[in-house]
Design a protein around this motif. Structure first.
Motif, PDB file in Angstrom:
ATOM      1  N   ILE A  49      65.574 -41.438 130.248  1.00 15.80           N
ATOM      2  CA  ILE A  49      65.672 -42.158 130.779  1.00 15.80           C
ATOM      3  C   ILE A  49      64.343 -43.046 131.356  1.00 15.80           C
ATOM      4  O   ILE A  49      64.546 -44.146 131.326  1.00 15.80           O
ATOM      5  CB  ILE A  49      66.615 -41.755 132.380  1.00 15.80           C
ATOM      6  N   GLY A  50      62.742 -42.335 131.094  1.00 12.35           N
ATOM      7  CA  GLY A  50      62.200 -43.150 130.723  1.00 12.35           C
ATOM      8  C   GLY A  50      60.790 -42.348 132.395  1.00 12.35           C
ATOM      9  O   GLY A  50      60.785 -40.674 131.985  1.00 12.35           O
ATOM     10  N   VAL A  51      60.711 -42.687 133.268  1.00 13.31           N
ATOM     11  CA  VAL A  51      60.212 -42.611 134.411  1.00 13.31           C
ATOM     12  C   VAL A  51      60.229 -41.476 135.193  1.00 13.31           C
ATOM     13  O   VAL A  51      61.729 -42.454 135.837  1.00 13.31           O
ATOM     14  CB  VAL A  51      58.630 -43.039 134.469  1.00 13.31           C
ATOM     15  N   VAL A  52      60.312 -40.283 135.589  1.00 12.77           N
ATOM     16  CA  VAL A  52      61.283 -40.052 136.143  1.00 12.77           C
ATOM     17  C   VAL A  52      60.347 -39.295 137.789  1.00 12.77           C
ATOM     18  O   VAL A  52      59.323 -38.758 137.716  1.00 12.77           O
ATOM     19  CB  VAL A  52      62.449 -38.448 135.868  1.00 12.77           C
ATOM     20  N   GLY A  53      60.830 -39.407 138.736  1.00  8.43           N
ATOM     21  CA  GLY A  53      59.974 -39.005 140.235  1.00  8.43           C
ATOM     22  C   GLY A  53      60.833 -37.931 140.842  1.00  8.43           C
ATOM     23  O   GLY A  53      62.293 -37.865 140.572  1.00  8.43           O
ATOM     24  N   GLN A  54      59.932 -36.872 140.820  1.00  8.28           N
ATOM     25  CA  GLN A  54      60.687 -35.322 141.516  1.00  8.28           C
ATOM     26  C   GLN A  54      60.619 -35.133 143.041  1.00  8.28           C
ATOM     27  O   GLN A  54      58.884 -34.952 142.537  1.00  8.28           O
ATOM     28  CB  GLN A  54      60.586 -34.692 140.309  1.00  8.28           C
ATOM     29  N   ILE A  55      60.952 -34.424 143.673  1.00  2.59           N
ATOM     30  CA  ILE A  55      60.768 -34.844 145.092  1.00  2.59           C
ATOM     31  C   ILE A  55      61.660 -32.797 144.624  1.00  2.59           C
ATOM     32  O   ILE A  55      62.663 -33.162 145.209  1.00  2.59           O
ATOM     33  CB  ILE A  55      61.302 -35.215 145.500  1.00  2.59           C
ATOM     34  N   ILE A  56      60.759 -31.957 145.371  1.00  2.00           N
ATOM     35  CA  ILE A  56      61.326 -31.227 145.822  1.00  2.00           C
ATOM     36  C   ILE A  56      60.990 -30.421 147.005  1.00  2.00           C
ATOM     37  O   ILE A  56      60.638 -30.318 147.135  1.00  2.00           O
ATOM     38  CB  ILE A  56      59.905 -29.524 144.344  1.00  2.00           C
ATOM     39  N   PRO A  57      61.635 -29.083 147.336  1.00  2.33           N
ATOM     40  CA  PRO A  57      61.529 -29.101 148.405  1.00  2.33           C
ATOM     41  C   PRO A  57      61.040 -27.548 148.465  1.00  2.33           C
ATOM     42  O   PRO A  57      60.654 -26.726 147.916  1.00  2.33           O
ATOM     43  CB  PRO A  57      62.899 -27.968 148.582  1.00  2.33           C
ATOM     44  N   TRP A  58      60.764 -26.849 149.833  1.00  2.00           N
ATOM     45  CA  TRP A  58      59.727 -25.931 150.645  1.00  2.00           C
ATOM     46  C   TRP A  58      60.259 -24.224 150.300  1.00  2.00           C
ATOM     47  O   TRP A  58      59.497 -22.888 150.143  1.00  2.00           O
ATOM     48  CB  TRP A  58      58.757 -25.910 151.865  1.00  2.00           C
ATOM     49  N   ASN A  59      61.781 -24.522 150.008  1.00  2.00           N
ATOM     50  CA  ASN A  59      61.790 -23.020 150.507  1.00  2.00           C
ATOM     51  C   ASN A  59      62.556 -21.948 148.566  1.00  2.00           C
ATOM     52  O   ASN A  59      61.899 -20.558 149.026  1.00  2.00           O
ATOM     53  CB  ASN A  59      63.672 -23.155 150.758  1.00  2.00           C
ATOM     54  N   PHE A  60      62.209 -23.507 148.098  1.00  5.48           N
ATOM     55  CA  PHE A  60      61.672 -21.949 146.329  1.00  5.48           C
ATOM     56  C   PHE A  60      60.691 -22.732 146.202  1.00  5.48           C
ATOM     57  O   PHE A  60      61.365 -23.565 144.481  1.00  5.48           O
ATOM     58  CB  PHE A  60      63.289 -22.222 145.362  1.00  5.48           C
ATOM     59  N   PRO A  61      59.468 -23.532 146.188  1.00 10.36           N
ATOM     60  CA  PRO A  61      59.317 -24.268 145.518  1.00 10.36           C
ATOM     61  C   PRO A  61      58.236 -23.841 143.732  1.00 10.36           C
ATOM     62  O   PRO A  61      58.790 -24.759 143.612  1.00 10.36           O
ATOM     63  CB  PRO A  61      57.441 -23.836 146.256  1.00 10.36           C
ATOM     64  N   LEU A  62      57.861 -23.111 143.407  1.00  6.63           N
ATOM     65  CA  LEU A  62      58.353 -22.595 142.060  1.00  6.63           C
ATOM     66  C   LEU A  62      59.599 -23.239 141.618  1.00  6.63           C
ATOM     67  O   LEU A  62      59.730 -23.961 139.600  1.00  6.63           O
ATOM     68  CB  LEU A  62      57.137 -21.787 142.030  1.00  6.63           C
ATOM     69  N   MET A  63      60.440 -22.728 141.827  1.00  2.00           N
ATOM     70  CA  MET A  63      61.458 -22.492 141.001  1.00  2.00           C
ATOM     71  C   MET A  63      62.127 -24.019 140.640  1.00  2.00           C
ATOM     72  O   MET A  63      62.783 -24.466 140.008  1.00  2.00           O
ATOM     73  CB  MET A  63      62.754 -21.272 141.740  1.00  2.00           C
ATOM     74  N   MET A  64      61.927 -24.770 142.005  1.00  6.33           N
ATOM     75  CA  MET A  64      63.015 -25.967 142.371  1.00  6.33           C
ATOM     76  C   MET A  64      61.818 -26.658 141.278  1.00  6.33           C
ATOM     77  O   MET A  64      62.173 -27.833 140.611  1.00  6.33           O
ATOM     78  CB  MET A  64      62.562 -26.490 143.675  1.00  6.33           C
ATOM     79  N   ALA A  65      60.314 -26.781 140.721  1.00  3.44           N
ATOM     80  CA  ALA A  65      59.275 -27.696 140.080  1.00  3.44           C
ATOM     81  C   ALA A  65      60.132 -26.838 138.719  1.00  3.44           C
ATOM     82  O   ALA A  65      60.423 -27.775 137.994  1.00  3.44           O
ATOM     83  CB  ALA A  65      58.368 -26.990 140.541  1.00  3.44           C
ATOM     84  N   ALA A  66      60.096 -26.133 138.196  1.00  2.69           N
ATOM     85  CA  ALA A  66      61.075 -25.569 137.187  1.00  2.69           C
ATOM     86  C   ALA A  66      62.678 -26.249 136.920  1.00  2.69           C
ATOM     87  O   ALA A  66      62.647 -26.711 135.769  1.00  2.69           O
ATOM     88  CB  ALA A  66      60.832 -24.032 136.998  1.00  2.69           C
ATOM     89  N   TRP A  67      63.328 -26.237 138.176  1.00  5.99           N
ATOM     90  CA  TRP A  67      64.446 -26.812 137.745  1.00  5.99           C
ATOM     91  C   TRP A  67      64.003 -27.444 137.262  1.00  5.99           C
ATOM     92  O   TRP A  67      65.486 -28.808 136.292  1.00  5.99           O
ATOM     93  CB  TRP A  67      65.600 -26.404 138.953  1.00  5.99           C
ATOM     94  N   LYS A  68      63.596 -29.133 137.586  1.00  3.37           N
ATOM     95  CA  LYS A  68      63.171 -30.798 138.044  1.00  3.37           C
ATOM     96  C   LYS A  68      62.677 -30.925 136.387  1.00  3.37           C
ATOM     97  O   LYS A  68      62.930 -31.643 135.769  1.00  3.37           O
ATOM     98  CB  LYS A  68      62.287 -30.936 138.842  1.00  3.37           C
TER      99      LYS A  68
END
Length: 504
Positions: free
Chosen positions: A165-184
């Motif tokens: 799709i191109g350039v993606v902006g990803q915003i993650i929460p504070w409850n699972f910081p690294l795991m959410m980064a990986a999921w994104k």
């Protein structure tokens, strides 16, 4: 219940982490570690002590603009789009290897920054994070279009292309910081996108440590991965509204998700949202209580209850209600509450003073509306941290705020039912604006599968709760969001379909 802080089980910070904190974490923009343009910083506190442990740069609109333009160049002009799928997959896989190699450092950072028990980070957050990269790396070589047969007069060769799709902006929460980064990050990179990831301002340390390791140990071209941290109303809003961002992927509250949609509307960028939840858990009279009691306890208090799929609403048949609640209450009363960096801790503090005030307000609201506190409902004496004891409320009714609204803390509301009509039970479970997850406890396979069809939620657990895996799609119905994380569905979030037709 007393604050459990035996020094003999406390974990000393890894020297690499101490060096990282002392040097001052930095952003990753265009392949370089940099400070914020304006020089602004955010104090990061250990929620177990309320003490500042680091200062991180605070991104503002100008920083977001630099990061987005770097991602744009990397996608449009850089080598990223020219890599073969296999080459891209290898880089995604390598990122998983880097996280696994530094797993203990990341576990310590999550315990220090978020407050969660280090034993929990080691057992859950880290394996899920690096296994997500391993799983998604395989998808890089399996993205395919299809050949089609138009019914138009004449002869045509028609097919579809699946393109990033191109350039993606990803915003993650504070409850699972690294795991959410990986999921994104993992599915977006596997699909061939470039990324600007904004970590939560309360818990940015693991994302910024990952940024440092990407520079030191990974081989991604400059601009493919950009990692910043900042406040939602400034950095997050600038990212969501930026005209050169093609897609926003957000995980957080439903309230903020609606703001993301409004900000993205100006350029009609694609949006996926993983939002709030109010998960019901339904315990039938034939349930195996030896499994249900620890399962419901885990579902309620894992990660301090700061989980969008926590079992915040217990519905138990009246014939086993007292026994179930007694079992969960006894288990909750024995949970060791303390600092995340103590290996004996089973439940840590809430993430911030703001979150503690919010969750405590819900407990008081429950009391004011007539609910009974079976256990907990109080903080811990002798600590400046943001602690709240595991809490169970009974004598609840559907009109109460604690039943209707997402609490996002170690507070669960229990209600009894006497009518086992499945449609009626499902209607009560579905009586919420959310639809993220639910669990059903029964030894009757027919009832289990009938309830799984009737409950409107993206995840249904049967005789278990909090089971996650990269292969399992995760997301919600109704106001719990748009789209799915994990599984093949996650790759779809980051692809466009192009139809190509050639007259022969």
């Amino acid at each position: 219940m007393n604050l459990h802080v035996p020094s003999s089980t406390a974990v000393a910070l890894d020297p690499a982490i101490q060096k990282f904190l002392d040097a001052g974490p930095k952003f990753l923009i265009d392949g370089k570690l940099v400070q914020a343009q304006a020089g602004a910083t955010i104090d990061i506190r250990n929620p177990a002590t309320a003490q500042v442990v680091a200062k991180v740069p605070e991104a503002r609109a100008e920083d977001i603009d630099l990061a987005v333009k770097a991602a744009r160049r990397a996608f449009d002009q850089g080598p990223w789009s020219r890599l073969t799928p296999a080459e891209r997959g290898k880089l995604v896989y390598k990122l998983g290897e880097i996280i696994e190699r530094h797993a203990e450092e990341f576990a310590q950072l999550e315990a220090l920054d978020n407050g969660k028990p280090i034993s929990e980070s080691r057992a859950a957050d880290l394996p899920i994070a690096y296994n997500t990269f391993y799983y998604m790396a395989g998808w890089a070589t399996k993205i395919a279009g299809a050949t089609l047969s138009p019914s138009n007069a004449g002869e045509y060769h028609a097919y579809t292309l699946r393109e990033p799709i191109g350039v993606v902006g990803q915003i993650i929460p504070w409850n699972f910081p690294l795991m959410m980064a990986a999921w994104k990050l993992a599915p977006a990179l596997a699909a061939g996108c470039t990324v600007v990831l904004k970590a939560a301002e309360d818990t940015p340390l693991s994302a910024l440590r990952l940024a440092q390791l990407i520079v030191d140990e990974a081989d991604f071209p400059a601009g493919v991965i950009n990692i910043v941290t900042g406040y939602g109303e400034t950095a997050g809003a600038a990212l969501a509204a930026h005209p050169q961002v093609d897609k926003i992927a957000f995980t957080g509250s439903t309230e903020v998700g609606k703001l993301i949609v409004k900000a993205a509307a100006g350029s009609l960028k694609r949006v996926t949202l993983e939002l709030g939840g109010k998960a019901p858990t339904i315990v039938f009279p034939d349930a195996d209580l030896d499994r249900a009691i620890p399962g419901v306890t885990l579902g309620s208090f894992f990660a301090q209850g700061q989980v969008c799929v926590a079992t915040t609403r217990i519905y138990a048949h009246k014939s086993i209600f007292d026994k179930l609640i007694e079992g969960v209450r006894d288990a909750a009363s024995k949970i060791r509450v303390g600092p995340g960096l103590d290996t004996a801790t089973q439940m840590g503090p809430l993430v911030s003073a703001t979150q503690l005030k919010r969750v405590s307000g819900y407990v008081q609201s429950g009391r004011d509306e007539g609910a009974h506190v079976q256990v907990g409902g109080e903080g811990l004496t002798g600590s400046d941290g943001y602690f709240l004891k595991p809490t169970i409320l009974t004598n609840a009714n559907p009109a109460m705020k604690v039943v209707r609204e997402e609490i996002f803390g170690p507070v669960v509301v229990a209600q009894a039912f006497d009518d086992t009509a499945l449609d009626k039970l499902a209607a009560e479970a579905n009586d919420t604006e959310y639809g993220l997850a639910a669990s059903v406890w029964t030894q009757n396979a027919s009832i289990a599968h009938k309830m799984a069809k009737r409950i409107k939620a993206g995840t249904i657990w049967i005789n278990c709760h909090h089971v996650f895996d990269p292969v399992l799609p995760f997301g919600g119905y109704k106001q719990s969001g748009w789209g799915r994380e994990n599984g093949a569905e996650a790759i779809e979030n980051y692809l466009e379909t192009k139809a190509v037709t050639m007259a022969l």
